[in-house]
Design a protein around this motif. Structure first.
Motif, short mmCIF file in Angstrom:
data_model
loop_
_atom_site.label_atom_id
_atom_site.label_comp_id
_atom_site.label_asym_id
_atom_site.label_seq_id
_atom_site.Cartn_x
_atom_site.Cartn_y
_atom_site.Cartn_z
N THR A 242 5.88 -6.81 9.02
CA THR A 242 6.24 -5.60 8.25
C THR A 242 5.03 -5.01 7.58
O THR A 242 4.86 -3.79 7.51
N ARG A 243 4.14 -5.87 7.09
CA ARG A 243 2.91 -5.39 6.44
C ARG A 243 1.99 -4.70 7.44
O ARG A 243 1.40 -3.65 7.14
N GLN A 244 1.89 -5.26 8.65
CA GLN A 244 1.04 -4.64 9.67
C GLN A 244 1.59 -3.28 10.11
O GLN A 244 0.84 -2.33 10.31
N ALA B 211 7.41 -10.92 7.21
CA ALA B 211 6.69 -10.21 6.16
C ALA B 211 5.32 -9.75 6.65
O ALA B 211 4.87 -8.63 6.37
N ALA B 212 4.65 -10.60 7.46
CA ALA B 212 3.34 -10.22 7.98
C ALA B 212 3.48 -9.05 8.96
O ALA B 212 2.67 -8.12 8.96
N ALA C 31 3.37 -1.26 8.26
CA ALA C 31 3.15 -0.31 7.17
C ALA C 31 1.69 0.14 7.13
O ALA C 31 1.39 1.30 6.83
N ALA C 32 0.76 -0.78 7.43
CA ALA C 32 -0.66 -0.44 7.43
C ALA C 32 -1.01 0.49 8.59
O ALA C 32 -1.89 1.36 8.49
N ILE D 88 -0.16 -14.06 -2.50
CA ILE D 88 -0.54 -12.65 -2.67
C ILE D 88 -1.98 -12.54 -3.15
O ILE D 88 -2.74 -11.68 -2.69
N PRO E 261 0.65 -11.55 2.78
CA PRO E 261 1.76 -10.65 2.49
C PRO E 261 2.72 -11.24 1.45
O PRO E 261 2.74 -12.46 1.23
N ASP E 262 3.49 -10.37 0.83
CA ASP E 262 4.52 -10.81 -0.11
C ASP E 262 5.73 -11.23 0.71
O ASP E 262 6.51 -10.39 1.19
N SER F 202 9.29 -10.06 -0.09
CA SER F 202 9.60 -8.63 -0.04
C SER F 202 10.59 -8.29 1.06
O SER F 202 11.12 -7.18 1.10
#
Length: 229
Positions: free
Chosen positions: A223-225, A220-221, A227-228, A167, A172-173, A176
């Motif tokens: 999901t982060r993309q 996780a990566a 969300a962004a 992190i 990414p976390d 999560s």
């Protein structure tokens, strides 16, 4: 207890254990005087649990010997000691800059608990909240664990250390999200596990992994993309 209360207790005891009854007037007077001498500081009953009749009844049921006034006095002291042990001294309402008033209120509360006039306070309460200096320090550090201490703890919790390092590096976390691997299925917030199977398909091992499964990192990566975006 007063003399008349002691006489009432002896009358109650006589109904439960006739061996304690004194038929002679002089003996009865001496018995009342003896009991009053030893129990003058013991109340007959309080509003928060103490009752001499309960102590008398408990002794008659538990012991084959006639009850003595010292038995009641010891039961009262044990009752007081138990209540004071469960009392946690709530913060007095007096001004803390006035030591005399503060101490008087504290001792008054303890005396009320010890005599059964008040119930013990069994929960410690934080009423003032954290100080401004503590809040500023937590804001500067970002965590209640200082970085130096966190570095010393890293060898003892490698999974958490790897997660924090990833992190901090901008990744990414991973924990999560839940692990999508069929042989892991670790829920969110829990590290992945290495499961070993025997010849029959049963699990032989379930050890925690220091690093997460690659499919979980990819999820996780993604999901982060999302969300962004």
């Amino acid at each position: 207890m007063e003399r008349r209360e002691v006489a009432a207790v002896l009358a109650y005891l006589g109904r439960l254990d006739p061996r304690t009854i004194r038929t002679d007037t002089g003996e009865a007077r001496d018995q009342i005087a003896q009991w009053h001498e030893l129990l003058s500081d013991v109340p007959l009953a309080t509003s928060h649990g103490w009752d001499v009749r309960q102590a008398v009844r408990a002794h008659v049921l538990a012991s084959p010997y006639p009850i003595l006034p010292v038995d009641i006095a010891r039961a009262w002291r044990a009752w007081r000691r138990d209540r004071l042990n469960r009392h946690t001294d709530p913060t007095p309402a007096s001004d803390p800059d006035n030591p005399a008033a503060w101490r008087a209120e504290l001792l008054g509360t303890r005396h009320a608990v010890a005599t059964g006039a008040a119930a013990p306070s069994t929960h410690r309460e934080i009423t003032s909240g954290p100080s401004a200096g503590l809040e500023a320090r937590l804001a500067a550090i970002g965590s209640c664990i200082p970085p130096a201490v966190r570095a010393e703890l890293a060898p003892y919790r490698p999974a958490r250390a790897a997660r924090e390092a990833a992190i901090a590096a901008g990744g990414p976390d991973v924990l999560s999200v839940a692990c999508p691997c069929d042989w892991c299925r670790a829920p969110a917030g829990e590290p992945c596990r290495s499961r070993r199977l025997d010849l029959t398909g049963g699990a032989r091992g379930n050890a925690r992994r220091t690093t997460p499964h690659p499919t979980r990192a990819d999820l996780a990566a993604a999901t982060r993309q999302e969300a962004a975006a």
